[in-house]
Design an enzyme around this catalytic site. Structure first.
Site, short mmCIF file in Angstrom:
data_model
loop_
_atom_site.label_atom_id
_atom_site.label_comp_id
_atom_site.label_asym_id
_atom_site.label_seq_id
_atom_site.Cartn_x
_atom_site.Cartn_y
_atom_site.Cartn_z
N GLU A 53 -1.10 -8.67 4.68
CA GLU A 53 -1.18 -8.91 6.39
C GLU A 53 -2.35 -8.79 7.01
OE1 GLU A 53 -0.72 -6.23 4.64
OE2 GLU A 53 -0.85 -4.59 5.80
N HIS B 109 -3.41 -5.63 0.66
CA HIS B 109 -2.83 -5.87 2.33
C HIS B 109 -2.88 -7.36 2.78
CE1 HIS B 109 -2.41 -1.72 3.90
NE2 HIS B 109 -3.59 -1.55 2.99
N CYS C 182 0.85 -1.24 -0.06
CA CYS C 182 0.05 0.11 0.00
C CYS C 182 0.89 1.18 0.02
CB CYS C 182 -0.75 -0.02 1.19
SG CYS C 182 -2.50 0.95 1.05
#
Lengths: 76, 222
Positions: free
Chosen positions: B196, B194, B86
């Site tokens: 994560e 994302h 990002c």
């Protein structure tokens, strides 16, 4: 000494913010606006001895992203 | 197996990224943006999402000129691994480690939702645990994720199989539906989605976990 730097998206790079402004102007009743491009103006207060070439280097290294943006410099 | 996660003023995914690295066995050190070097023996640097320096000037522009970014560029030039997510992807393009740039979303809106990503190449330490063509579900959360590269750059990315992920339904106007790209040596990945945030069942999805597991598999000491 002052310098004014104009940073604009390059031709061919879509400017969605400019397009949104164009649409809004049309919706407000302003006729005849065929295109809008939005950019940035950056004013620099410069000490004695800083040259246009120095400002150009600042543009290349930070003020503009030359992948997508072009810039012009006005000294004075 | 050591990871460093860089923290800028305005980073907000740094701890999520650290947890994802830790879960697969990395020792993680957080590195403040004013540091001029990375910890000794770091295998991979994570450049997290967020709004570094308030997105002033351009997203990632100021961060890319910070002291720690010089160290990240050197690390990448030495063949070190880097994962930029990002805002981290925006920063990596601003440093020039990755080509192109991220523009304002074509629809002008900030978009925060889970999207489909197609795995375009499995030839990297990041994507080797996926199948080519596999569709995974990963969240996006960005205002400036509209990937732009000129035709010559796109041609090169395609010819060198460096497009890592594409969107199954383009949310932001990215050229060629690109969601993530690799460096020429395939050791630097930048992506807007994302992984994560999809690495634990508590997240509502675990499709991102394979990316971190794959990295651990490559970077584990023999």
């Amino acid at each position: 000494m002052k310098a004014r730097v104009h940073v604009m998206l390059k031709d061919g790079v879509l400017d969605p913010q400019g397009e949104a402004i164009r649409h809004a102007l049309g919706a407000m009743g302003f006729r005849g606006v065929e295109g809008v491009r939005q950019g940035k103006v950056i004013d620099l207060d410069l000490a004695e001895g800083v040259t246009e070439a120095d400002v150009a280097e600042m543009c290349e290294k930070l003020l503009a992203n030359t992948v997508i943006e072009s810039y012009t410099i006005e000294m004075g | 197996m050591r990871a460093a996660v860089v923290v800028f003023p305005g980073s907000n995914c740094d701890r999520d990224l650290a947890v994802a690295f830790e879960r697969v066995g990395f020792d993680v050190t957080m590195v403040w943006h004013k540091e001029t070097g990375l910890p000794e023996g770091v295998d991979i640097v994570g450049v997290p999402g967020g709004f570094s320096y308030g997105d002033y000037l351009r997203c990632g522009a100021i961060a890319a000129r910070s002291p720690v970014c010089k160290a990240i560029v050197s690390h990448a030039e030495r063949g070190g691994y880097v994962l930029g997510i990002c805002n981290g992807f925006q920063i990596l393009t601003e440093t020039g480690i990755l080509p192109g740039a991220l523009l304002r979303n074509a629809g002008l809106k900030y978009i925060c939702r889970t999207v489909g990503l197609r795995v375009e190449t499995t030839d990297s330490a990041f994507t080797r645990e996926y199948e080519k063509g596999q569709v995974i579900r990963i969240p996006i959360a960005h205002h400036d994720g509209n990937y732009y590269a000129d035709d010559a750059t796109l041609e090169r990315l395609r010819a060198e199989d460096r497009i890592a992920f594409t969107y199954t339904e383009n949310p932001n106007g990215s050229v060629a539906d690109i969601a993530g790209i690799l460096s020429p040596n395939r050791r630097v990945l930048g992506m807007m989605p994302h992984p994560e945030r999809a690495a634990d069942s508590g997240h509502g999805g675990t499709d991102g976990l394979a990316l971190f597991r794959a990295l651990a598999g490559v970077l584990a000491p023999a």
